[in-house]
Design a protein around this motif. Structure first.
Motif, PDB file in Angstrom:
ATOM      1  N   ALA A 353      67.349  96.253   4.188  1.00  0.00           N
ATOM      2  CA  ALA A 353      66.805  96.694   5.471  1.00  0.00           C
ATOM      3  C   ALA A 353      67.233  95.724   6.557  1.00  0.00           C
ATOM      4  O   ALA A 353      67.019  94.515   6.460  1.00  0.00           O
ATOM      5  N   GLY A 354      67.842  96.262   7.599  1.00  0.00           N
ATOM      6  CA  GLY A 354      68.273  95.429   8.711  1.00  0.00           C
ATOM      7  C   GLY A 354      67.279  95.462   9.851  1.00  0.00           C
ATOM      8  O   GLY A 354      66.149  95.955   9.715  1.00  0.00           O
ATOM      9  N   LEU A 355      67.731  94.953  10.979  1.00  0.00           N
ATOM     10  CA  LEU A 355      66.839  94.892  12.132  1.00  0.00           C
ATOM     11  C   LEU A 355      66.434  96.286  12.590  1.00  0.00           C
ATOM     12  O   LEU A 355      65.281  96.499  12.992  1.00  0.00           O
ATOM     13  N   GLY A 356      67.349  97.241  12.526  1.00  0.00           N
ATOM     14  CA  GLY A 356      67.012  98.601  12.935  1.00  0.00           C
ATOM     15  C   GLY A 356      65.921  99.207  12.075  1.00  0.00           C
ATOM     16  O   GLY A 356      64.974  99.817  12.590  1.00  0.00           O
ATOM     17  N   GLU A 357      66.023  99.028  10.752  1.00  0.00           N
ATOM     18  CA  GLU A 357      65.014  99.583   9.852  1.00  0.00           C
ATOM     19  C   GLU A 357      63.655  98.896  10.024  1.00  0.00           C
ATOM     20  O   GLU A 357      62.607  99.552  10.040  1.00  0.00           O
ATOM     21  N   THR A 358      63.675  97.578  10.132  1.00  0.00           N
ATOM     22  CA  THR A 358      62.398  96.872  10.308  1.00  0.00           C
ATOM     23  C   THR A 358      61.753  97.228  11.647  1.00  0.00           C
ATOM     24  O   THR A 358      60.527  97.380  11.732  1.00  0.00           O
ATOM     25  N   THR A 359      62.567  97.382  12.689  1.00  0.00           N
ATOM     26  CA  THR A 359      62.012  97.752  13.990  1.00  0.00           C
ATOM     27  C   THR A 359      61.396  99.140  13.949  1.00  0.00           C
ATOM     28  O   THR A 359      60.294  99.364  14.480  1.00  0.00           O
TER      29      THR A 359
END
Length: 845
Positions: A353-359
């Protein structure tokens, strides 16, 4: 990685600047190879500063600052974060006793080339303005080819090209998947594998795109190869080079020493000085330094520092932040957000999970779909508020050292976040803080900006908005040419500005700055310049612009115990000259000129009020009443002169009325003349704009004086329909400046119509049918009774509107409260207030 597992020659570690995955890979490769020396991309003049990186007081993010000695404003930065591969390599070398050296083009050449490119860009812009010949497209100023050759191609983004070749439309996302989010277990198997793959990809790109639109890279890479040869000669092939991946193919290319030196021959050069300065995560998020700005330094720092379970740790940080802001976030929210981020990564085919998914998960689970708390998470965590720290032993310009010492003495810590500072000038420490901030403003060091604080009519309060940006170090270095201390530098610069100023308003503003900054040695120089400019300037507009600053300066002089006698004499002289020259200057003006003069009149009126205050007689030789009388005579002359623009006449009338120098009957007479049928509607509307427009509180004047409101209303309803459209824009501008409550009250008054007994009733009569301004014609007893019940509940009084006087006191009566208003032992706090509610509300019984 040693022996047969390592290729021949130096170990070339191509990285992406500010990449946590690259930083971890560099550390693993260095641990495996154990080189005898580490070479890092950076200015070689900073080699002497490298030992400071091992100081325990050094906290990244930091940056190498290089500036030209003769022109400190010409500067460049090399920022480094804790997750920068270069910083990791420097710290590894210092911790293991391995020599570390910078090998990039010297800052002396880089600064000179940037300056030449800036001049070339200015020349090209001038040529393009003067005629044809400019090329469309091409490289930016820093990448313009020397010698005026053909226009360079637009620079390419190597990561973007590789991502496109891999079938991805988002270069950042592709890079995170293949490098930044790689599992550490894969690195342990073969630490050199990612660097070999990246070098192969960059070699293919260089074969197709050449220099990629960066012609300066050829010069930089030639210098790197020369430094690499020197290191190999000294340490052998057992060395590691940490540089941008784009440069790896060029460093591996076999060239002759003579060819590389030929590329460096004739480069411009300036004398440069370097030092370490603190940097910030917020500044890392901008395109600067290496040209590798990142959008989420806080997120990258977390990925680098988290030993395991980075998503779980990140969600925990977010939950803590939101709880601190009084938002309900439980452990269940954290668990569900982690699960959702992992599910989104699986659906999108991402290894982690990258920043987009966590956001997306944070928005859906913790923020309930709102972007408002999510913006807080982005600002505080994703970008971050971290400000680095540099030890005191780092070399700095003397002015910076003096500023740092004063910041500590006054307990003014530089912070990357913006904060408000309220100062009470009656306190010694706050007064010293104010002097420091004002002196920095004289030096154009924009650490603090004056702000609007809590309402206060006194001069002993100041409000500042502080925010420390890394660029301020450059401003301090530039200001260091004026002196070695803040006081001496501000004094020298103020004196120089006074000598070079051409406008009177510039000198008066400078005099105000000198007083606020307490520059006693500069003030006499400024005063001489002020007297000279004032004697030579005959323009009433310039004099009117200059007077308010002088008046404010005199006002602040009382608080700061500064001798401003000479300043008071100059201010009084300016006021006298304005009184003489203003009436002739008010004739023959167009609409814009009249509006500008109206604003100047407001400033002069306020200034004369300050000059004729408590401190004025000492400065003006006891002529305060004479100056006030002369100004009143000028206003009277302007108010009745037909050749003066309507907006100026209206404002003169209003100023006289506010000061009590004009009776209300006279004001009504002047308004009636200005709004008479014989006056053109445009001139009448301009008079109204001057009388009740702007920030003079004209709306409240009309609310409380129905006679004036009636005059305006009668004139407005009498404007012919064919002329109404011409005066409507001016009237809308006048009344739209009022607060919403004032406009609503005016609408109610106009809608109600005039009082039953005319203006006399509006004056406050209380007989039958008479009304006070802003109130209805009579008392509505039914509404008053309803309000009484609510008030009794709010005051916790007896809810019975008809109490029995013979009733015994309540059991919970507090005898300490004393007798009630009728002598009974009722609560003085409750019963007394409740007993007094009924009468004003007009209730019966």
């Amino acid at each position: 990685m040693t022996g047969a597992g390592r290729p021949a020659g130096p170990l070339l570690l191509g990285v992406r600047h500010h990449g946590p995955g690259s930083a971890r890979a560099v550390r693993a490769a260095l641990e495996a190879a154990r080189p005898r020396a580490v070479l890092v991309e950076g200015p070689p003049e900073a080699d002497a500063l490298l030992p400071l990186a091992a100081d325990e007081r050094m906290r990244p993010p930091v940056a190498l600052l290089a500036h030209a000695v003769d022109d400190p404003g010409q500067a460049a930065f090399w920022p480094l974060a804790a997750f920068s591969p270069e910083w990791v390599a420097i710290r590894w070398g210092l911790e293991h006793g391995v020599p570390v050296r910078f090998i990039d083009l010297p800052a002396a050449h880089s600064l000179a080339m940037a300056q030449d490119a800036e001049h070339a860009a200015d020349g090209a812009a001038a040529e393009e303005r003067d005629g044809p010949g400019g090329a469309d497209g091409g490289a930016g100023p820093a990448d313009a080819p020397a010698g005026g050759g053909p226009a360079a191609r637009a620079p390419i983004d190597p990561i973007g090209v590789l991502a496109e070749a891999a079938g991805h439309d988002d270069p950042e996302r592709w890079w995170e998947d293949v490098v930044e989010h790689r599992a550490q277990g894969g690195e342990a198997a073969d630490p050199g594998a990612p660097f070999a793959a990246l070098a192969e990809a960059m070699t293919a790109l260089r074969e197709v795109h050449g220099d990629g639109g960066h012609p300066r890279d050829a010069v930089r890479e030639a210098h790197m190869r020369i430094q690499l040869r020197k290191a190999v000669k000294e340490f052998g092939d057992d060395i590691a080079v940490v540089c941008g991946a784009w440069h790896v193919p060029a460093l591996g290319t076999r060239t002759t020493l003579a060819a590389d030196r030929a590329l460096l021959k004739g480069l411009p050069k300036v004398k440069a000085e370097l030092t370490w300065v603190p940097w910030s995560h917020r500044r890392l998020a901008r395109r600067s330094g290496y040209g590798a700005g990142i959008d989420s330094p806080g997120w990258y720092g977390h990925l680098f520092e988290a030993p395991d379970r980075p998503i779980e740790r990140w969600m925990t940080k977010v939950a803590g932040l939101l709880r601190d802001e009084d938002r309900f976030v439980s452990s269940a929210h954290v668990i569900e957000a982690v699960r959702l981020a992992g599910s989104l990564a699986a659906l999108r085919g991402r290894p982690l999970a990258g920043l987009g998914e966590t956001t997306d998960a944070i928005r859906a689970v913790m923020c309930e779909g709102s972007d408002v708390p999510l913006a807080l998470v982005h600002d505080r965590l994703t970008v971050g508020e971290t400000l680095g720290r540099v030890p005191d032993t780092a070399p700095v310009v003397p002015l910076q050292r003096d500023l740092t010492r004063r910041q500590r003495t006054l307990r003014l810590k530089p912070e990357a976040t913006e904060r408000e500072l309220e100062l009470d000038l009656r306190k010694d420490n706050d007064a010293a803080r104010s002097r420091l901030l004002h002196r920095l403003r004289v030096l154009a060091v924009d650490w603090g900006e004056p702000a609007t604080g809590r309402a206060s009519t006194g001069t002993f309060r100041e409000s500042w908005r502080l925010r420390w940006e890394p660029e301020l170090y450059v401003q301090v270095a530039d200001a260091g040419t004026w002196g070695t201390t803040v006081l001496s530098a501000a004094t020298a610069k103020a004196a120089s500005q006074a000598a070079s100023a051409t406008a009177l308003a510039e000198v008066t503003a400078l005099a105000e700055q000198c007083l606020l900054a307490e520059l006693p040695d500069a003030l006499p120089v400024v005063m001489r310049a002020l007297a000279d400019r004032a004697a030579l300037d005959a323009d009433v507009g310039h004099l009117a612009d200059a007077l308010p600053a002088l008046a404010r300066t005199l006002r602040y002089g009382d608080v700061r115990s500064t001798d401003t006698a000479a300043l008071g004499e100059v201010a009084a002289g300016l006021a006298e000259r304005i009184c003489v020259g203003l009436p002739p200057a008010c004739t023959g003006l167009d609409a814009d000129g009249a509006e500008a003069l109206r604003g100047r009149m407001d400033g002069v009126h306020t200034a004369i009020g300050l000059l004729t205050g408590a401190a004025a007689p000492a400065h003006a030789g006891g002529a305060a009443d004479g100056l006030r009388g002369r100004w009143t005579a000028v206003l009277r002359k302007l108010a009745v002169r037909d050749t003066v623009a309507g907006v100026v006449r209206g404002r003169a009338t209003r100023l006289l009325l506010d000061d009590g120098r004009l009776a209300e009957d006279d004001a009504a007479r002047l308004m009636g003349l200005a709004l008479s049928p014989g006056t053109p509607p445009a001139d009448a509307a301009a008079w109204i704009e001057g009388f009740v427009g702007g920030a003079a509180g004209g709306g409240m004047l009309l609310v409380h004086d129905e006679r004036l409101l009636g005059l305006v209303d009668a004139w407005l309803t009498g404007v012919p329909a064919d002329l109404f459209d011409a005066v409507l824009p001016l009237l809308r501008r006048t009344f739209s400046a009022y607060e919403a409550g004032v406009r609503r009250t005016l609408g109610e008054l106009v809608g109600r119509g005039p009082s039953a007994e005319g203006p006399a009733a509006a004056g406050g009569g209380t007989g039958t049918g008479a009304t006070a301004p802003g109130f209805g014609p009579g008392l509505d007893e039914a509404r008053a009774d309803a309000v009484e019940t609510v008030l009794r509940l709010l005051l916790a009084a007896d809810p019975d509107p008809h109490p029995d006087p013979d009733r015994a006191p309540e059991p919970n009566h507090d005898p300490r409260s004393g007798p009630g208003p009728d002598g009974d032992a009722t609560s003085g706090r409750q019963g007394g207030r409740a007993a007094n509610v009924k009468e004003p509300l007009g209730a019966t019984g």
